[in-house]
Motif scaffolding. Sequence first.
Motif, PDB file in Angstrom:
ATOM      1  N   ALA A  16      -7.614  -0.597  -8.689  1.00 27.24           N
ATOM      2  CA  ALA A  16      -7.673  -0.708 -10.144  1.00 27.24           C
ATOM      3  C   ALA A  16      -6.338  -0.344 -10.790  1.00 27.24           C
ATOM      4  O   ALA A  16      -5.944  -0.915 -11.796  1.00 27.24           O
ATOM      5  N   ALA A  17      -5.628   0.611 -10.207  1.00 24.68           N
ATOM      6  CA  ALA A  17      -4.345   1.057 -10.761  1.00 24.68           C
ATOM      7  C   ALA A  17      -3.172   0.314 -10.136  1.00 24.68           C
ATOM      8  O   ALA A  17      -2.047   0.442 -10.598  1.00 24.68           O
ATOM      9  N   GLY A  18      -3.412  -0.444  -9.069  1.00 31.05           N
ATOM     10  CA  GLY A  18      -2.345  -1.185  -8.427  1.00 31.05           C
ATOM     11  C   GLY A  18      -1.444  -0.337  -7.551  1.00 31.05           C
ATOM     12  O   GLY A  18      -0.294  -0.676  -7.315  1.00 31.05           O
ATOM     13  N   GLU A  19      -1.940   0.785  -7.054  1.00 31.31           N
ATOM     14  CA  GLU A  19      -1.153   1.637  -6.166  1.00 31.31           C
ATOM     15  C   GLU A  19      -1.288   1.156  -4.732  1.00 31.31           C
ATOM     16  O   GLU A  19      -2.336   0.690  -4.328  1.00 31.31           O
ATOM     17  N   PHE A  20      -0.190   1.265  -3.978  1.00 31.85           N
ATOM     18  CA  PHE A  20      -0.319   0.957  -2.560  1.00 31.85           C
ATOM     19  C   PHE A  20       0.430   1.967  -1.721  1.00 31.85           C
ATOM     20  O   PHE A  20       1.289   2.701  -2.204  1.00 31.85           O
ATOM     21  N   THR A  21       0.060   2.012  -0.449  1.00 33.95           N
ATOM     22  CA  THR A  21       0.617   3.004   0.469  1.00 33.95           C
ATOM     23  C   THR A  21       1.073   2.338   1.759  1.00 33.95           C
ATOM     24  O   THR A  21       0.620   1.247   2.120  1.00 33.95           O
ATOM     25  N   ILE A  22       1.949   3.036   2.426  1.00 32.16           N
ATOM     26  CA  ILE A  22       2.270   2.715   3.819  1.00 32.16           C
ATOM     27  C   ILE A  22       1.586   3.799   4.632  1.00 32.16           C
ATOM     28  O   ILE A  22       1.801   4.993   4.419  1.00 32.16           O
TER      29      ILE A  22
END
Length: 93
Positions: A16-22
């Motif tokens: 929903a917030a558009g956050e992404f991780t590795i």
Amino acid sequence: ETGQLRNWTIRLANAAAGEFTIYDLTANLERMRIDQNGNVGIGTTTPGAKLEVNGVVMAGGGFANRAICWKADGKTLGYCSTAVAGDGSCTCN
């Protein structure tokens, strides 16, 4: 873990917030996050600045008088006046 192959993935942490991780699947740990504000966190899941690093930061190749370090107050950048040890420590001026 020297010599061990690692398995990595890029994940949506908060769609929903558009956050992404590795994400390091081998260690089952998030290694880096980019949040909805464009803040990048390494070693933290809640970066509060454009780049926030939780851990030792090394720049300049690790040679005396070339590496950047945090002074004792934890807020001021300095330079290493001694060689950088294997754990990333040095005498910071």
